[in-house]
Design an enzyme around this catalytic site. Structure first.
Site, PDB file in Angstrom:
ATOM      1  N   GLN A  39     117.164  -9.076  30.873  1.00  0.00           N
ATOM      2  CA  GLN A  39     116.733  -9.558  29.562  1.00  0.00           C
ATOM      3  C   GLN A  39     117.938 -10.048  28.757  1.00  0.00           C
ATOM      4  OE1 GLN A  39     115.590  -6.520  26.357  1.00  0.00           O
ATOM      5  NE2 GLN A  39     113.602  -7.128  27.200  1.00  0.00           N
ATOM      6  N   HIS A  66     116.033  -4.738  32.080  1.00  0.00           N
ATOM      7  CA  HIS A  66     114.772  -4.272  31.502  1.00  0.00           C
ATOM      8  C   HIS A  66     114.126  -3.262  32.436  1.00  0.00           C
ATOM      9  CE1 HIS A  66     110.669  -5.237  29.405  1.00  0.00           C
ATOM     10  NE2 HIS A  66     110.907  -3.957  29.506  1.00  0.00           N
ATOM     11  N   PHE A 116     113.922   4.854  26.272  1.00  0.00           N
ATOM     12  CA  PHE A 116     113.694   3.645  27.069  1.00  0.00           C
ATOM     13  C   PHE A 116     113.713   3.984  28.556  1.00  0.00           C
ATOM     14  CE2 PHE A 116     115.653  -0.798  28.094  1.00  0.00           C
ATOM     15  CZ  PHE A 116     114.436  -1.236  28.590  1.00  0.00           C
ATOM     16  N   HIS A 119     110.653   5.940  29.599  1.00  0.00           N
ATOM     17  CA  HIS A 119     109.486   5.073  29.768  1.00  0.00           C
ATOM     18  C   HIS A 119     109.542   4.336  31.101  1.00  0.00           C
ATOM     19  CE1 HIS A 119     106.459   1.983  28.927  1.00  0.00           C
ATOM     20  NE2 HIS A 119     107.363   1.096  29.318  1.00  0.00           N
ATOM     21  N   GLU A 120     110.688   3.774  31.443  1.00  0.00           N
ATOM     22  CA  GLU A 120     110.806   3.005  32.682  1.00  0.00           C
ATOM     23  C   GLU A 120     110.611   3.895  33.910  1.00  0.00           C
ATOM     24  OE1 GLU A 120     111.133  -0.391  33.062  1.00  0.00           O
ATOM     25  OE2 GLU A 120     110.653  -0.318  30.933  1.00  0.00           O
ATOM     26  N   LYS A 123     106.682   5.152  33.895  1.00  0.00           N
ATOM     27  CA  LYS A 123     105.717   4.084  34.152  1.00  0.00           C
ATOM     28  C   LYS A 123     105.943   3.425  35.504  1.00  0.00           C
ATOM     29  CE  LYS A 123     103.665  -0.156  32.367  1.00  0.00           C
ATOM     30  NZ  LYS A 123     103.588  -1.126  31.249  1.00  0.00           N
ATOM     31  N   HIS A 124     107.193   3.110  35.837  1.00  0.00           N
ATOM     32  CA  HIS A 124     107.486   2.320  37.031  1.00  0.00           C
ATOM     33  C   HIS A 124     108.170   3.132  38.140  1.00  0.00           C
ATOM     34  CE1 HIS A 124     106.381  -1.316  34.861  1.00  0.00           C
ATOM     35  NE2 HIS A 124     107.181  -0.956  33.871  1.00  0.00           N
TER      36      HIS A 124
END
Length: 231
Positions: A39, A66, A116, A119-120, A123-124
């Site tokens: 990003q 990102h 951050f 979350h990454e 989620k992923h």
């Protein structure tokens, strides 16, 4: 015969009851490739929503990570695959300095980056646990960033974050020439509604090591000419 029907009905009930569990487990084990997404911070911040710098200070004027996102060839993707594998910053203590530099957060309110990264991972990252544990996931992503220096690639092609406008085709060609693989370019818009270079997607094999040609690209499009804003 009646007993057999009851057993079949019970078996069907059990299957329906636990099928979401099996689907979630399957998604955690099964994906076709990764999107590795970088990003441009100048474009993230040059919007009506603006941005907040991390508590560690303003990031360098460089593309930041990102995420590393498992995907299917169909275009769909798994997410939040393992609620029993929460983010634990203690497992990546040796990577924190590199993460702050290469994977900074720009969301508001300001933070040290942990929300951050949490979350990454949740989620992923949890959807790639069949090949990467938490430390390996973040380490592999950092290694990809070190391998693909987008800012240097674009600068070498005369494409600079100077507020000028460049063709999407020239951006793609420069990255393709340097890496041997075709990127996908995502745009966003500034306050004046001008489209700008926002994110670059590259595709990576399931080992999170080797670049590959993308089996499918995300949806969305840019203008033919897009802004590359300063940061």
């Amino acid at each position: 015969m009646k007993t057999m029907k009851i057993q079949l009905a019970f078996s069907s009930f059990i299957f329906l009851l636990f099928s979401p569990f099996f689907a979630a487990f399957s998604s955690a084990q099964d994906f076709d490739f990764f999107y590795f997404v970088q990003q441009w911070p100048g474009s993230y911040c040059d919007t009506r929503k603006s941005c907040c710098y991390p508590t560690t200070g303003k990031p360098e004027a460089d593309f930041g990570i990102h995420g590393l996102w498992p995907n299917y060839k169909s275009g769909a993707y798994p997410s939040n695959c393992d609620p029993d594998s929460p983010y634990q910053s203690s497992t990546i203590n040796d990577l924190i300095e590199s993460l702050q530099r290469e994977w900074p957060t720009l969301s508001c309110p300001s933070s040290d980056g942990n929300p951050f990264w949490e979350h990454e991972w949740e989620k992923h990252g949890t959807c790639s646990e069949s090949v990467l544990d938490q430390h390996a996931y973040f380490k592999a992503t950092l290694d990809l960033k070190n391998k693909i220096n987008l800012l240097q690639i674009l600068n070498d092609a005369g494409i600079k974050p100077d507020g000028g406008y460049y063709s999407v085709s020239s951006i793609k060609d420069a990255i393709n020439k340097a890496t041997g693989f075709t990127p996908w370019i995502e745009c966003n818009v500034d306050e004046a509604r001008n489209r700008q270079l926002y994110q670059v997607y590259m595709c990576v094999d399931t080992s999170a090591t080797n670049l590959i040609e993308c089996p499918v690209f995300p949806r969305g499009k840019c203008s033919d000419q897009i802004e590359f804003p300063p940061f």
